[in-house]
Motif scaffolding. Structure first.
Motif, short mmCIF file in Angstrom:
data_model
loop_
_atom_site.label_atom_id
_atom_site.label_comp_id
_atom_site.label_asym_id
_atom_site.label_seq_id
_atom_site.Cartn_x
_atom_site.Cartn_y
_atom_site.Cartn_z
N TRP A 27 -3.56 -11.00 0.78
CA TRP A 27 -3.60 -9.67 1.38
C TRP A 27 -2.19 -9.12 1.47
O TRP A 27 -1.25 -9.85 1.82
CB TRP A 27 -4.21 -9.73 2.79
CG TRP A 27 -5.68 -9.99 2.78
CD1 TRP A 27 -6.68 -9.07 2.90
CD2 TRP A 27 -6.34 -11.26 2.64
NE1 TRP A 27 -7.91 -9.67 2.85
CE2 TRP A 27 -7.74 -11.03 2.69
CE3 TRP A 27 -5.90 -12.58 2.47
CZ2 TRP A 27 -8.67 -12.05 2.59
CZ3 TRP A 27 -6.83 -13.60 2.37
CH2 TRP A 27 -8.20 -13.33 2.42
N ASP A 28 -2.02 -7.84 1.10
CA ASP A 28 -0.69 -7.24 1.17
C ASP A 28 -0.42 -6.69 2.57
O ASP A 28 -1.26 -6.81 3.48
CB ASP A 28 -0.50 -6.18 0.07
CG ASP A 28 -1.37 -4.95 0.26
OD1 ASP A 28 -1.92 -4.73 1.35
OD2 ASP A 28 -1.49 -4.17 -0.72
N GLN A 30 -0.42 -3.81 3.67
CA GLN A 30 -1.33 -2.73 4.05
C GLN A 30 -2.74 -3.26 4.31
O GLN A 30 -3.67 -2.49 4.60
CB GLN A 30 -1.39 -1.65 2.96
CG GLN A 30 -0.15 -0.75 2.92
CD GLN A 30 1.09 -1.49 2.46
OE1 GLN A 30 1.07 -2.19 1.43
NE2 GLN A 30 2.18 -1.38 3.21
N ARG A 32 -4.69 -4.79 2.09
CA ARG A 32 -5.57 -4.79 0.92
C ARG A 32 -5.70 -6.20 0.35
O ARG A 32 -4.71 -6.91 0.21
CB ARG A 32 -5.05 -3.84 -0.15
CG ARG A 32 -6.01 -3.78 -1.33
CD ARG A 32 -5.64 -2.80 -2.40
NE ARG A 32 -6.64 -2.86 -3.48
CZ ARG A 32 -6.52 -2.24 -4.64
NH1 ARG A 32 -5.45 -1.48 -4.88
NH2 ARG A 32 -7.46 -2.35 -5.56
N ARG A 33 -6.91 -6.58 0.01
CA ARG A 33 -7.21 -7.91 -0.52
C ARG A 33 -7.13 -7.91 -2.05
O ARG A 33 -7.59 -6.98 -2.71
CB ARG A 33 -8.60 -8.35 -0.08
CG ARG A 33 -9.15 -9.61 -0.76
CD ARG A 33 -10.56 -9.86 -0.29
NE ARG A 33 -11.22 -10.93 -1.03
CZ ARG A 33 -11.94 -10.76 -2.12
NH1 ARG A 33 -12.08 -9.54 -2.65
NH2 ARG A 33 -12.53 -11.80 -2.71
N TYR A 34 -6.57 -9.00 -2.59
CA TYR A 34 -6.52 -9.21 -4.04
C TYR A 34 -6.97 -10.64 -4.34
O TYR A 34 -6.81 -11.56 -3.52
CB TYR A 34 -5.10 -9.05 -4.58
CG TYR A 34 -4.47 -7.71 -4.36
CD1 TYR A 34 -4.57 -6.70 -5.32
CD2 TYR A 34 -3.76 -7.45 -3.19
CE1 TYR A 34 -3.97 -5.47 -5.11
CE2 TYR A 34 -3.17 -6.22 -2.97
CZ TYR A 34 -3.28 -5.22 -3.93
OH TYR A 34 -2.68 -4.00 -3.72
N GLU A 371 -5.18 -2.52 -9.57
CA GLU A 371 -6.00 -1.47 -8.94
C GLU A 371 -7.43 -1.95 -8.73
O GLU A 371 -8.09 -1.59 -7.75
CB GLU A 371 -5.99 -0.21 -9.81
CG GLU A 371 -4.68 0.54 -9.79
CD GLU A 371 -4.27 0.92 -8.37
OE1 GLU A 371 -5.11 1.52 -7.66
OE2 GLU A 371 -3.14 0.61 -7.97
N GLY A 373 -8.23 -5.03 -8.13
CA GLY A 373 -8.24 -6.07 -7.11
C GLY A 373 -7.93 -7.47 -7.59
O GLY A 373 -8.18 -8.44 -6.87
#
Length: 415
Positions: A27-28, A30, A32-34, A371, A373
């Motif tokens: 997770w970054d 912000q 957001r999960r990758y 983008e 993920g």
């Protein structure tokens, strides 16, 4: 991404900053999960924050964080080298030196080979990668960006074509080049070592030709040359076996390891035959942080977790998923080419098309994948090979999700 105090000479693949990770997910800042198919460039074969490693490290931090082993030995170092003697599949008893990084292991292997043979020259291979320190740089089989603007590097070093079904170079061609080298450039009795990756990492995940590997082993024995096998990226289960040289039916004289050795903590090693490892005078090997107590605890836990049946199961499951996905991509997308590598160490070649080069396709895929993920990493001389380094412990549903993200990214690039 604004990095005002970071050297501009560092290359950043993805313009984001991750905050936390769990197995194959990150997770970054912000939130957001990758899905992480980079795995620290081969460091995280057991994923981000493996629970057994985390617990062992916590306990070790409370007991002893560090002791410089060559000044004041500690039990963790001794336990790691004893474990390596059991873990590395060779027919001889190992002598070991722990280091901080793969590049440091490479440098010390060169010292050992020189001292043991009384020779200086080294033979390496096109597209190989062995580190970023000065002597290691000259072994690398690629100029840009690693050797650019540096002038003369420590040597002498000679390069041969790397024979592999993945790269189009046959064993006979590489053997002919080696014969020419001994006849034209340098006699065999002045060569201290030959260094080779059984599966090239930076070179595009190409598996060394097994027939050539057998001939190379025999040639080194015949001429008294030290065979150094670099498993810094391919080792610790990446290919479905503890070390990739087992796929080739040979054994090294010296073996380099690192990356996934301590599940994310800095630890590496050069290990090999005692007659070689003991060639330098007392004090000729060592290092302040080499064999840090906390990193040693992590490495012991890693080796306990990596039994052969587990590695085979993880490798086969990941390999099957990648092969299936690749077949679908080949049918749908003109830029997707061959699958390289072995086991769970796989690369995908991106081909030139009418509208872009393979490298341009892959660069676009990295952004599109992010983008979608999934985080991806390039390799290869032309930077046109996608390397897949998801943790071996990736849950099947997460692996499938990550591969589906790649599919969606490819769909956005398809004309």
């Amino acid at each position: 991404m604004n990095l005002p105090h970071v050297s501009g000479s560092l290359g950043i693949v993805h313009p984001l900053c991750i905050e936390r990770g769990r197995n194959a997910e990150v997770w970054d800042e912000q939130g957001r999960r990758y899905i992480d198919f980079i795995g620290g460039i081969g460091v995280l074969n057991l994923g981000h924050g493996h629970p057994a490693v985390v617990e062992a490290v916590k306990a070790q931090v409370e007991t002893l964080m560090h002791s410089a082993f060559n000044a004041l030995p500690h039990r963790g170092y001794l336990q790691v080298v004893e474990a390596l003697d059991r873990f590395v599949p060779v027919d001889y008893s190992l002598s070991c030196m722990l280091t901080n990084s793969g590049a440091e292991a490479t440098e010390n292997a060169l010292k050992v080979a020189r001292a043991a043979t009384g020779r200086q020259a080294v033979i390496a291979f096109d597209d190989g990668f062995h580190g970023r320190t000065l002597a290691a740089l000259n072994l690398n089989g690629k100029v840009k960006p690693y050797k650019a603007r540096l002038g003369a590097l420590p040597g002498p070093v000679f390069h041969l074509p790397f024979p592999s079904r993945d790269g189009g170079v046959k064993a006979e061609e590489a053997l002919a080049a080696l014969t020419r080298l001994f006849e034209v450039e340098i006699p065999s009795d002045e060569v201290a070592a030959i260094i080779v990756e059984p599966v090239q990492g930076e070179g595009g995940f190409r598996l060394l030709d097994a027939d050539f590997a057998a001939r190379l082993r025999a040639l080194c024995d015949e001429h008294g040359i030290v065979l150094i096998i670099d498993e810094i990226q391919s080792g610790f289960g990446r290919t479905g076996k503890r070390f990739a040289f087992s796929h080739l039916g040979i054994e090294p004289d010296l073996l380099l390891m690192g990356k996934s050795m301590a599940a994310g903590l800095p630890l590496a090693a050069v290990v090999g035959k005692p007659a070689l490892m003991n060639a330098l005078p007392k004090g000729g090997l060592g290092g302040t942080y080499s064999g840090n107590a906390v990193a040693c605890t992590a490495a012991k836990t890693v080796m306990n977790l990596m039994d052969e049946s587990r590695l085979r199961q993880w490798g086969e499951a990941q390999e099957a998923a990648i092969v299936e996905a690749h077949q679908g991509w080949c049918e749908r997308f003109a830029m997707v080419g061959a699958l390289t590598g072995v086991g769970a160490m796989r690369g995908i070649v991106f081909e030139d098309t009418e509208n872009a080069t393979g490298a341009e396709h892959l660069a676009a895929l990295l952004a599109a994948g992010r983008e979608a993920g999934v985080l991806l990493m390039p390799s290869g001389r032309r930077r046109n090979v996608l390397r897949l380094l998801a943790p071996l412990t990736t849950e099947p549903e997460v692996l499938d999700e990550g591969l589906a993200c790649v599919t969606r990214a490819l769909e956005t690039l398809s004309p």
